[in-house]
Design a protein around this motif. Sequence first.
Motif, mmCIF file in Angstrom:
data_model
loop_
_atom_site.group_PDB
_atom_site.id
_atom_site.type_symbol
_atom_site.label_atom_id
_atom_site.label_comp_id
_atom_site.label_asym_id
_atom_site.label_seq_id
_atom_site.Cartn_x
_atom_site.Cartn_y
_atom_site.Cartn_z
ATOM 1 N N ASN A 136 1.958 53.218 13.174
ATOM 2 C CA ASN A 136 2.741 53.522 14.377
ATOM 3 C C ASN A 136 4.175 53.012 14.242
ATOM 4 N N ASN A 137 5.113 53.816 14.684
ATOM 5 C CA ASN A 137 6.519 53.424 14.688
ATOM 6 C C ASN A 137 6.884 52.690 15.974
ATOM 7 N N ALA A 138 7.868 51.828 15.867
ATOM 8 C CA ALA A 138 8.356 51.093 17.028
ATOM 9 C C ALA A 138 9.250 51.983 17.879
ATOM 10 N N THR A 139 9.322 51.670 19.167
ATOM 11 C CA THR A 139 10.308 52.320 20.026
ATOM 12 C C THR A 139 11.671 51.702 19.714
ATOM 13 N N ASP A 140 12.723 52.477 19.854
ATOM 14 C CA ASP A 140 14.073 52.042 19.499
ATOM 15 C C ASP A 140 14.064 51.474 18.078
ATOM 16 N N PRO A 141 13.696 52.304 17.091
ATOM 17 C CA PRO A 141 13.425 51.829 15.734
ATOM 18 C C PRO A 141 14.576 51.108 15.040
ATOM 19 N N ASP A 142 15.791 51.556 15.241
ATOM 20 C CA ASP A 142 16.919 50.901 14.570
ATOM 21 C C ASP A 142 17.111 49.475 15.073
ATOM 22 N N ALA A 143 17.042 49.295 16.383
ATOM 23 C CA ALA A 143 17.150 47.951 16.951
ATOM 24 C C ALA A 143 15.973 47.088 16.514
ATOM 25 N N PHE A 144 14.797 47.703 16.422
ATOM 26 C CA PHE A 144 13.600 46.975 15.997
ATOM 27 C C PHE A 144 13.762 46.488 14.560
ATOM 28 N N ASP A 145 14.264 47.332 13.673
ATOM 29 C CA ASP A 145 14.456 46.931 12.273
ATOM 30 C C ASP A 145 15.442 45.774 12.157
ATOM 31 N N LYS A 146 16.472 45.775 13.006
ATOM 32 C CA LYS A 146 17.432 44.666 12.994
ATOM 33 C C LYS A 146 16.759 43.373 13.452
ATOM 34 N N ALA A 147 15.898 43.478 14.458
ATOM 35 C CA ALA A 147 15.173 42.299 14.937
ATOM 36 C C ALA A 147 14.219 41.777 13.870
ATOM 37 N N VAL A 148 13.571 42.699 13.157
ATOM 38 C CA VAL A 148 12.671 42.308 12.067
ATOM 39 C C VAL A 148 13.458 41.584 10.974
ATOM 40 N N SER A 149 14.589 42.137 10.586
ATOM 41 C CA SER A 149 15.409 41.514 9.548
ATOM 42 C C SER A 149 15.822 40.096 9.941
ATOM 43 N N LYS A 150 16.180 39.925 11.199
ATOM 44 C CA LYS A 150 16.629 38.611 11.676
ATOM 45 C C LYS A 150 15.491 37.602 11.666
ATOM 46 N N ILE A 151 14.309 38.000 12.136
ATOM 47 C CA ILE A 151 13.207 37.040 12.201
ATOM 48 C C ILE A 151 12.643 36.741 10.816
ATOM 49 N N LEU A 180 7.907 39.889 19.008
ATOM 50 C CA LEU A 180 7.782 40.052 17.566
ATOM 51 C C LEU A 180 7.340 38.729 16.945
ATOM 52 N N TYR A 181 6.275 38.768 16.148
ATOM 53 C CA TYR A 181 5.733 37.582 15.487
ATOM 54 C C TYR A 181 5.885 37.749 13.974
ATOM 55 N N ALA A 182 6.247 36.664 13.272
ATOM 56 C CA ALA A 182 6.454 36.759 11.825
ATOM 57 C C ALA A 182 5.970 35.493 11.129
ATOM 58 N N LEU A 183 5.554 35.659 9.879
ATOM 59 C CA LEU A 183 5.060 34.537 9.072
ATOM 60 C C LEU A 183 5.463 34.759 7.623
ATOM 61 N N ALA A 184 5.801 33.673 6.933
ATOM 62 C CA ALA A 184 6.090 33.712 5.498
ATOM 63 C C ALA A 184 5.451 32.487 4.852
ATOM 64 N N GLN A 185 4.908 32.660 3.665
ATOM 65 C CA GLN A 185 4.274 31.538 2.983
ATOM 66 C C GLN A 185 4.335 31.725 1.471
ATOM 67 N N CYS A 186 4.570 30.616 0.761
ATOM 68 C CA CYS A 186 4.490 30.580 -0.697
ATOM 69 C C CYS A 186 3.319 29.691 -1.103
ATOM 70 N N THR A 187 2.824 29.883 -2.306
ATOM 71 C CA THR A 187 1.838 28.940 -2.831
ATOM 72 C C THR A 187 2.562 27.615 -3.083
ATOM 73 N N ARG A 188 1.853 26.530 -2.847
ATOM 74 C CA ARG A 188 2.503 25.219 -2.822
ATOM 75 C C ARG A 188 2.765 24.624 -4.204
ATOM 76 N N ASP A 189 2.480 25.365 -5.266
ATOM 77 C CA ASP A 189 2.829 24.912 -6.616
ATOM 78 C C ASP A 189 4.265 25.283 -6.978
ATOM 79 N N LEU A 190 4.913 26.115 -6.143
ATOM 80 C CA LEU A 190 6.277 26.562 -6.434
ATOM 81 C C LEU A 190 7.321 25.569 -5.947
ATOM 82 N N GLN A 191 8.420 25.494 -6.676
ATOM 83 C CA GLN A 191 9.587 24.750 -6.228
ATOM 84 C C GLN A 191 10.311 25.575 -5.154
#
Length: 255
Positions: A136-151, A180-191
């Motif tokens: 499914n696409n977001a409503t107001d997609p261009d503004a949504f993509d900017k919000a995604v990039s920021k978060i 909008l909810y976001a998460l990022a994670q690396c494996t903990r062996d990385l610098q």
Amino acid sequence: MAIALKLFLFSLLLPLCYSADPIAHYCAQSFTSSQIQANINQVISDLTTKASVGGFATTSSGKGNNTIYGLAQCRGDVSADDCSACLASAAKQFPVTCPKQADARLWYDYCFMRYDTDNFIGQSDTGFVTILYNVNNATDPDAFDKAVSKIMTKVNAEAVSPGSNSLGREKTKFTQYVTLYALAQCTRDLQPLQCAQCLSTTLQWFPIYCSHRQGCQVLYSSCNVRYEIYPFYFPLDGQTGNPAKDYITKILHPH
């Protein structure tokens, strides 16, 4: 290693509770040696035990060409019980999904486990990628993509910050009714620099597969990122999405 790209099209794919099914896997390097199998069994056992305690572990077993190296990590926000359950499921799944394969990886919503004959510990690995995105696409997609990039910029920065355990989580209001909810994670062996580079690599897929999408997830062996318009990480607030809605799977292997 040539990139093997697996795309999963889905709508609101994440259950409230832990799922016993992996969301992605990778298998390679067939073998017949009983010693390699014994070393794999030992590595899986060690990882299941050790990572259940602190959410992360590395180990190895064997000598010379028969050595098997392993890593396991749970998502940084899940409980110890969910972490342990996920690791136990991965341990049982390896012989089913990757029988007699010396390079094997399983991704779950709550954990990741891998083993290999090559010593990958401390090395950033972006050779295999799995991308999951909402149909499914977001409503107001261009503004949504900017919000995604920021978060995504925020969560990636948080994941490499001191004391974060390589985990970043953020939420932000997109509209009065959409968060909008976001998460990022690396494996903990990385610098930190390796983590930052891995997370940066995940974002190259966003314009191709995540643009305008209500949710998207990119999984590498060394890092992963995700965003949704419903809470999917803990502590949860409000209602989660329907994991069974409009689920479609597509697999691509580009050259």
